[in-house]
Design an enzyme around this catalytic site. Structure first.
Site, short mmCIF file in Angstrom:
data_model
loop_
_atom_site.label_atom_id
_atom_site.label_comp_id
_atom_site.label_asym_id
_atom_site.label_seq_id
_atom_site.Cartn_x
_atom_site.Cartn_y
_atom_site.Cartn_z
N CYS A 1 34.08 34.19 30.93
CA CYS A 1 32.69 33.82 31.60
C CYS A 1 31.59 34.50 31.34
O CYS A 1 30.62 34.62 32.26
CB CYS A 1 33.35 33.81 33.26
N CYS B 1 38.25 30.67 41.55
CA CYS B 1 38.87 31.76 40.72
C CYS B 1 38.57 33.02 40.98
O CYS B 1 39.26 33.99 41.02
CB CYS B 1 38.65 31.25 39.11
N CYS B 2 37.36 33.24 41.28
CA CYS B 2 36.67 34.64 41.56
C CYS B 2 37.26 35.01 42.64
O CYS B 2 37.71 36.25 42.93
CB CYS B 2 34.98 34.63 41.55
N CYS C 1 30.14 36.30 42.34
CA CYS C 1 31.48 36.25 42.27
C CYS C 1 32.21 36.02 43.68
O CYS C 1 33.30 35.88 43.73
CB CYS C 1 32.10 37.35 41.49
N CYS D 1 34.42 38.78 33.22
CA CYS D 1 35.63 38.55 32.62
C CYS D 1 35.15 37.73 31.20
O CYS D 1 34.01 37.16 31.06
CB CYS D 1 36.20 37.25 33.32
S1 SF4 Z 1 34.81 35.54 36.37
FE1 SF4 Z 1 35.52 33.54 35.58
S2 SF4 Z 1 37.78 34.18 34.94
FE2 SF4 Z 1 36.87 36.03 36.18
S3 SF4 Z 1 37.38 35.71 38.07
FE3 SF4 Z 1 35.33 34.64 37.99
S4 SF4 Z 1 35.93 32.42 37.37
FE4 SF4 Z 1 37.69 33.64 37.22
#
Ligand code: SF4
Length: 232
Positions: free
Chosen positions: A200, A114-115, A225, A197
């Site tokens: 998170c 996701c990151c 990340c 985010c």
């Molecule tokens: S911090 Fe969480 S929501 Fe944001 S990009 Fe990374 S995994 Fe995705």
């Protein structure tokens, strides 16, 4: 300007020397802005050398609702424009369709995926126009950041990364911000010492490690990340 701690004054000189040297060499560069105290400290120092720096911020689509308004207040404070970059919509849709909206809670691998989609890919796309980018990383922030160097070359992207705040302590940073009356992200007052985010990040208790609230369900030595992972 008076600091509570004279060591903050020395840090300023140290960081300005690094900025003068590298910005003089590279000419073209961009500054990362992720609404954290480190970012306003960095921006404030850069502005003392370059009145019109290129600044960018990544809107992952998962930020706190305060993020956009805080960006605007910093734009106004410094008279700058923050370029907001976003992930590819199609890539996000495919990821969510395959793994679900909250994939980050499923495993470290999916969280990093996701990151990658929401942060790393848009960053790498944006950096294609620059030989150098600036970050507000500090060694004290995390065990994953203790071996960072002030200037690093990323062979994967072909871009240099300058981190002129590596030696700043948290108290020196807030001492400087307070002395210069720089607007801080209001989330700090709500107990968030590190901001990412919304899904998170959570507040931490006074005295707890400042990165404790980021991906709190993961091993502290893995909490990055991907934006600042060294490619060896
Ligand atoms: S911090 Fe969480 S929501 Fe944001 S990009 Fe990374 S995994 Fe995705």
């Amino acid at each position: 300007m008076s600091y509570k701690d004279i060591s903050a004054e020395w840090r300023v000189e140290d960081s300005l020397a690094a900025l003068r040297f590298f910005l003089g060499r590279f000419k073209k560069y961009t500054v990362a802005f992720s609404q954290q105290a480190e970012d306003v400290l960095l921006l404030d120092l850069v502005k003392q050398i370059d009145p019109n720096p290129d600044v960018f911020s990544i809107d992952t689509g998962k930020l706190f609702k305060e993020a956009a308004e805080y960006n605007r207040s910093i734009e106004e404070f410094y008279g700058i424009k923050i370029n907001v970059i976003r992930p590819d919509e199609g890539e996000v849709e495919r990821m969510v369709a395959e793994h679900g909206e909250q994939l980050y809670y499923e495993s470290a691998e999916l969280r990093k995926h996701c990151c990658h989609v929401r942060k790393v890919n848009p960053l790498q796309k944006y950096l294609k126009g620059f030989p150098l980018w600036l970050t507000g990383l500090r060694k004290q922030q995390s065990p994953t950041r203790t071996d960072l160097e002030t200037i690093e070359y990323d062979e994967a992207t072909g871009v240099y990364k300058l981190s002129p705040l590596l030696g700043w302590t948290t108290s020196q940073m807030f001492d400087y911000i307070e002395a210069k009356k720089i607007p801080l992200n209001p989330l700090y007052e709500q107990g968030y010492p590190s901001i990412g985010c919304a899904c998170c990040t959570r507040p931490v208790q006074p005295g707890e490690d400042i990165r404790r609230g980021r991906w709190w369900w993961e091993d502290p030595t893995q909490k990055e990340c991907g934006l600042h992972v060294k490619h060896k």
